[in-house]
Design an enzyme around this catalytic site. Structure first.
Site, PDB file in Angstrom:
ATOM      1  N   ASN A  10       0.866  -1.184   0.000  1.00  0.00           N
ATOM      2  CA  ASN A  10       0.000   0.000   0.000  1.00  0.00           C
ATOM      3  C   ASN A  10       0.905   1.238   0.000  1.00  0.00           C
ATOM      4  O   ASN A  10       1.446   1.611   1.031  1.00  0.00           O
ATOM      5  CB  ASN A  10      -0.902  -0.038   1.244  1.00  0.00           C
ATOM      6  CG  ASN A  10      -1.783   1.190   1.353  1.00  0.00           C
ATOM      7  OD1 ASN A  10      -1.839   2.015   0.426  1.00  0.00           O
ATOM      8  ND2 ASN A  10      -2.490   1.328   2.466  1.00  0.00           N
ATOM      9  N   LYS A  12       0.144   4.223  -0.455  1.00  0.00           N
ATOM     10  CA  LYS A  12      -0.550   5.398   0.098  1.00  0.00           C
ATOM     11  C   LYS A  12      -0.327   6.627  -0.809  1.00  0.00           C
ATOM     12  O   LYS A  12      -0.176   6.474  -2.014  1.00  0.00           O
ATOM     13  CB  LYS A  12      -0.119   5.639   1.553  1.00  0.00           C
ATOM     14  CG  LYS A  12      -0.314   4.369   2.415  1.00  0.00           C
ATOM     15  CD  LYS A  12      -0.193   4.595   3.892  1.00  0.00           C
ATOM     16  CE  LYS A  12      -0.397   3.278   4.633  1.00  0.00           C
ATOM     17  NZ  LYS A  12      -0.321   3.404   6.078  1.00  0.00           N
ATOM     18  N   HIS A  88      -9.789   1.086   5.057  1.00  0.00           N
ATOM     19  CA  HIS A  88      -8.511   1.371   5.714  1.00  0.00           C
ATOM     20  C   HIS A  88      -8.740   2.402   6.823  1.00  0.00           C
ATOM     21  O   HIS A  88      -9.542   3.330   6.652  1.00  0.00           O
ATOM     22  CB  HIS A  88      -7.496   1.898   4.691  1.00  0.00           C
ATOM     23  CG  HIS A  88      -6.100   1.887   5.229  1.00  0.00           C
ATOM     24  ND1 HIS A  88      -5.659   2.825   6.130  1.00  0.00           N
ATOM     25  CD2 HIS A  88      -5.063   1.032   5.031  1.00  0.00           C
ATOM     26  CE1 HIS A  88      -4.395   2.547   6.457  1.00  0.00           C
ATOM     27  NE2 HIS A  88      -4.013   1.468   5.794  1.00  0.00           N
ATOM     28  N   GLU A 160      -5.327  -4.723  10.815  1.00  0.00           N
ATOM     29  CA  GLU A 160      -4.326  -3.660  10.981  1.00  0.00           C
ATOM     30  C   GLU A 160      -4.671  -2.856  12.234  1.00  0.00           C
ATOM     31  O   GLU A 160      -5.487  -1.920  12.171  1.00  0.00           O
ATOM     32  CB  GLU A 160      -4.356  -2.706   9.777  1.00  0.00           C
ATOM     33  CG  GLU A 160      -4.012  -3.357   8.464  1.00  0.00           C
ATOM     34  CD  GLU A 160      -3.460  -2.340   7.465  1.00  0.00           C
ATOM     35  OE1 GLU A 160      -2.301  -2.481   7.084  1.00  0.00           O
ATOM     36  OE2 GLU A 160      -4.190  -1.398   7.087  1.00  0.00           O
ATOM     37  N   GLY A 166       2.492   2.591  11.105  1.00  0.00           N
ATOM     38  CA  GLY A 166       3.504   3.651  11.035  1.00  0.00           C
ATOM     39  C   GLY A 166       4.142   4.012  12.369  1.00  0.00           C
ATOM     40  O   GLY A 166       4.679   5.104  12.525  1.00  0.00           O
ATOM     41  N   SER A 203       3.442  -1.688  10.593  1.00  0.00           N
ATOM     42  CA  SER A 203       4.873  -1.629  10.946  1.00  0.00           C
ATOM     43  C   SER A 203       5.661  -2.886  10.567  1.00  0.00           C
ATOM     44  O   SER A 203       6.592  -3.273  11.277  1.00  0.00           O
ATOM     45  CB  SER A 203       5.038  -1.323  12.439  1.00  0.00           C
ATOM     46  OG  SER A 203       4.617  -0.007  12.714  1.00  0.00           O
ATOM     47  N   GLY A 224       2.858  -0.979   4.433  1.00  0.00           N
ATOM     48  CA  GLY A 224       2.798   0.453   4.131  1.00  0.00           C
ATOM     49  C   GLY A 224       4.193   1.013   3.899  1.00  0.00           C
ATOM     50  O   GLY A 224       4.812   0.806   2.853  1.00  0.00           O
ATOM     51  N   GLY A 225       4.715   1.703   4.901  1.00  0.00           N
ATOM     52  CA  GLY A 225       5.992   2.423   4.794  1.00  0.00           C
ATOM     53  C   GLY A 225       7.129   1.611   4.187  1.00  0.00           C
ATOM     54  O   GLY A 225       7.873   2.124   3.335  1.00  0.00           O
TER      55      GLY A 225
HETATM   56  P1  13P Z   1       2.823   0.755   7.836  1.00  0.00           P
HETATM   57  O1  13P Z   1       3.406  -0.514   7.252  1.00  0.00           O
HETATM   58  O2  13P Z   1       3.515   2.001   7.380  1.00  0.00           O
HETATM   59  O3  13P Z   1       2.710   0.638   9.329  1.00  0.00           O
HETATM   60  O4  13P Z   1       1.340   0.879   7.273  1.00  0.00           O
HETATM   61  C1  13P Z   1       0.517  -0.222   7.295  1.00  0.00           C
HETATM   62  C2  13P Z   1      -0.683   0.069   6.496  1.00  0.00           C
HETATM   63  O5  13P Z   1      -1.446   0.965   6.809  1.00  0.00           O
HETATM   64  C3  13P Z   1      -0.910  -0.733   5.292  1.00  0.00           C
HETATM   65  O6  13P Z   1      -2.183  -0.548   4.784  1.00  0.00           O
END
Ligand code: 13P
Length: 243
Positions: A10, A12, A88, A160, A166, A203, A224-225
């Site tokens: 993702n 974002k 989300h 999640e 994050g 994370s 995500g990140g």
């Molecule tokens: P992070 O991996 O940055 O914590 O984000 C997770 C997320 O929201 C994936 O949809």
């Protein structure tokens, strides 16, 4: 250990067009649909035509017409996208998406042959007040309300925890395993549907993926990140998809 796990990136609302072109150059070697990229919608056409899957972060509950600024599941399906994220926590929070709207989006996606990753999770406050089970149950039951068994076959649930997104904080494997078992039980009990696949997100990085990958009943990861750094992502994919 679950077989055929998937890894969903993702991205974002990140990266300029220049950065995206460099990024695509590095990921174009991925040869499996078990890796799915969800970039900003603006960049989707540039991700198409390779052997990984492409999904969308956000779709409308409407199918077609005068809905300025929205993208429908019908349009996404017609571009060859394989899935959409729905619910989300960032959309629930910043776009104020309600449970009813999320349910409408899930139905619209399934009607238009898009697979769904339904995101659920509790906030830090809810967890501290021991409300996690209640919140997850409510999110699941409302989002999947009215779906047929045929529809449910195309749904993944992504657990999640909002406090883990994050933040570099993650639940223990034991916690995640218990929560996944609970999620499957809710779907079995309320929808008479067994063994819905559940992903974990929050994370995830190249350092904790080995341990997270030990979780018995987890069908994959929503990243995500760490998906913004190709090296990190490749390590996650290597660990999660090894047979
Ligand atoms: P992070 O991996 O940055 O914590 O984000 C997770 C997320 O929201 C994936 O949809």
């Amino acid at each position: 250990m679950e077989k055929n796990k998937i890894v969903v990136a993702n991205l974002k609302m990140n990266m300029s067009f220049g950065q995206i072109k460099t990024y695509i150059d590095k990921i174009r070697t991925i040869e499996t649909k078990r890796v799915v990229f969800c970039p900003s919608s603006l960049y989707i056409p540039y991700f198409l035509g390779y052997n990984y899957g492409v999904g969308i972060q956000q779709i409308s509950n409407k199918i077609e017409g005068a809905y300025t600024g929205q993208i429908s599941s019908k349009q996404a399906g017609s571009m060859g996208l394989v899935l959409t994220l729905i619910g989300h926590s960032e959309c629930r929070t910043y776009l104020k998406e309600s449970d009813d709207l999320i349910n409408e989006k899930v139905k619209a996606a399934l009607e238009n042959k898009l697979n769904v990753i339904l995101c659920i999770g509790e906030t830090k406050e809810q967890r501290e007040m021991l409300k996690t089970s209640y919140i997850l149950k409510k999110q699941i039951i409302s989002a999947l309300n009215g779906l047929s068994k045929q529809g449910l076959k195309h749904v993944y649930i992504a657990y999640e925890p909002v406090w883990a997104i994050g933040t570099n904080k993650i639940p223990s494997n034991r916690d995640i395993e218990d929560t996944i078992r609970y999620i499957k039980k809710i779907v079995e009990k309320h929808f008479d549907f067994n063994n819905i696949p559940v992903l974990y997100g929050g994370s995830i990085n190249s350092k904790n993926i080995e341990e997270l990958n030990e979780i018995e009943n987890c069908s994959g990861f929503l990243v995500g990140g760490s998906s913004l750094k190709v090296k990190e992502l490749f390590k996650i994919i290597e660990v999660a998809l090894k047979e």
